[in-house]
Enzyme design. Structure first.
Site, mmCIF file in Angstrom:
data_model
loop_
_atom_site.group_PDB
_atom_site.id
_atom_site.type_symbol
_atom_site.label_atom_id
_atom_site.label_comp_id
_atom_site.label_asym_id
_atom_site.label_seq_id
_atom_site.Cartn_x
_atom_site.Cartn_y
_atom_site.Cartn_z
ATOM 1 N N ARG A 1 -47.837 -11.064 35.044
ATOM 2 C CA ARG A 1 -47.596 -11.824 36.273
ATOM 3 C C ARG A 1 -47.474 -13.316 36.021
ATOM 4 N NH1 ARG A 1 -52.577 -8.998 39.186
ATOM 5 N NH2 ARG A 1 -53.128 -8.913 36.992
ATOM 6 N N SER B 1 -54.864 -6.242 42.878
ATOM 7 C CA SER B 1 -55.779 -5.322 43.548
ATOM 8 C C SER B 1 -56.945 -6.095 44.159
ATOM 9 C CB SER B 1 -56.313 -4.286 42.558
ATOM 10 O OG SER B 1 -55.276 -3.469 42.091
ATOM 11 N N HIS C 1 -47.955 -2.879 40.829
ATOM 12 C CA HIS C 1 -48.005 -1.750 39.888
ATOM 13 C C HIS C 1 -46.774 -0.855 40.075
ATOM 14 C CE1 HIS C 1 -52.616 -2.199 40.406
ATOM 15 N NE2 HIS C 1 -52.343 -2.619 39.190
ATOM 16 N N LYS D 1 -68.815 -0.604 35.960
ATOM 17 C CA LYS D 1 -68.076 -1.378 36.957
ATOM 18 C C LYS D 1 -68.186 -0.766 38.346
ATOM 19 C CE LYS D 1 -63.619 -3.543 36.817
ATOM 20 N NZ LYS D 1 -62.292 -3.622 36.189
HETATM 21 P P1 ADP Z 1 -56.776 -4.018 34.710
HETATM 22 O O1 ADP Z 1 -58.184 -3.940 35.220
HETATM 23 O O2 ADP Z 1 -56.553 -3.255 33.435
HETATM 24 O O3 ADP Z 1 -56.145 -5.379 34.717
HETATM 25 P P2 ADP Z 1 -55.103 -3.490 36.977
HETATM 26 O O4 ADP Z 1 -55.082 -2.238 37.794
HETATM 27 O O5 ADP Z 1 -55.505 -4.747 37.649
HETATM 28 O O6 ADP Z 1 -56.017 -3.120 35.765
HETATM 29 O O7 ADP Z 1 -53.668 -3.719 36.302
HETATM 30 C C1 ADP Z 1 -53.021 -2.772 35.509
HETATM 31 C C2 ADP Z 1 -51.705 -3.348 34.987
HETATM 32 O O8 ADP Z 1 -50.855 -3.672 36.064
HETATM 33 C C3 ADP Z 1 -51.854 -4.631 34.183
HETATM 34 O O9 ADP Z 1 -50.909 -4.625 33.135
HETATM 35 C C4 ADP Z 1 -51.504 -5.710 35.179
HETATM 36 O O10 ADP Z 1 -50.999 -6.871 34.531
HETATM 37 C C5 ADP Z 1 -50.421 -5.003 35.942
HETATM 38 N N1 ADP Z 1 -50.260 -5.586 37.271
HETATM 39 C C6 ADP Z 1 -51.194 -5.750 38.226
HETATM 40 N N2 ADP Z 1 -50.675 -6.350 39.329
HETATM 41 C C7 ADP Z 1 -49.376 -6.583 39.043
HETATM 42 C C8 ADP Z 1 -48.290 -7.206 39.747
HETATM 43 N N3 ADP Z 1 -48.458 -7.743 40.954
HETATM 44 N N4 ADP Z 1 -47.101 -7.249 39.129
HETATM 45 C C9 ADP Z 1 -46.944 -6.731 37.898
HETATM 46 N N5 ADP Z 1 -47.911 -6.163 37.168
HETATM 47 C C10 ADP Z 1 -49.115 -6.083 37.731
#
Ligand code: ADP
Length: 156
Positions: free
Chosen positions: A90, A130, A17, A41
């Protein structure tokens, strides 16, 4: 003003992120990192903890705001008068999923289109998620390698 919302669960925020926000930072006048809260959730970290991790991570970025919302991301964007959504990609699975959401969001915002801007993960960050971080924390592994310094949990 060119403002983007970066929506997500951020449970917790990771270096993946961080990479996306850091690289998008010069492209916008302001980025709002918005935690989408879904009452159905279960989260590992409370909303307050997740907000705190993000605020401390970006304390030296004056054009970043941290917020939270319930409901649809586009409704939140409308309420803030924002025309851009920022998302990270990703892998092909992310792409397929995000494509459907982005196209839906364009349909749903008839006259005032909200555009989704995608950034590809930097090499070396694409494996971070995450959910993997939560798994490592649960089993007392070295999650510190995958998250910003502000994310610290006491060892069990
Ligand atoms: P969601 O539940 O909406 O997927 P996340 O917190 O998992 O929420 O992700 C939010 C954003 O961050 C999404 O666009 C996801 O693709 C991006 N993201 C998560 N991990 C990575 C990573 N390792 N590299 C790039 N983008 C990421």
């Amino acid at each position: 003003m060119r403002i983007a919302v970066f929506p997500g669960s951020f449970d917790p925020i990771t270096l993946g992120h961080f990479d996306i926000v850091e690289r998008a930072y010069p492209l916008f006048d302001k980025i709002i990192i918005a935690i989408g809260q879904n009452s159905q959730k279960k989260y590992m970290f409370s909303l307050e903890q997740r907000m705190d991790f993000i605020k401390r991570t970006f304390k030296d970025f004056p054009n970043i705001e941290v917020d939270h919302f319930e409901g649809l991301t586009i409704d939140y964007c409308r309420s803030k008068n924002v025309n851009f959504i920022l998302r990270g990609l990703r892998n092909p699975a992310d792409f397929e999923f995000e494509k459907a959401i982005a196209q839906t969001n364009r349909e749903l915002t008839q006259e005032n289109k909200v555009e989704t801007i995608f950034l590809l993960t930097s090499a070396g960050k694409s494996f971070i998620s995450s959910s993997i971080v939560r798994e490592i924390i649960t089993f007392n592994g070295n999650y510190e390698l995958l998250v910003p310094e502000a994310v610290r949990v006491p060892k069990q």
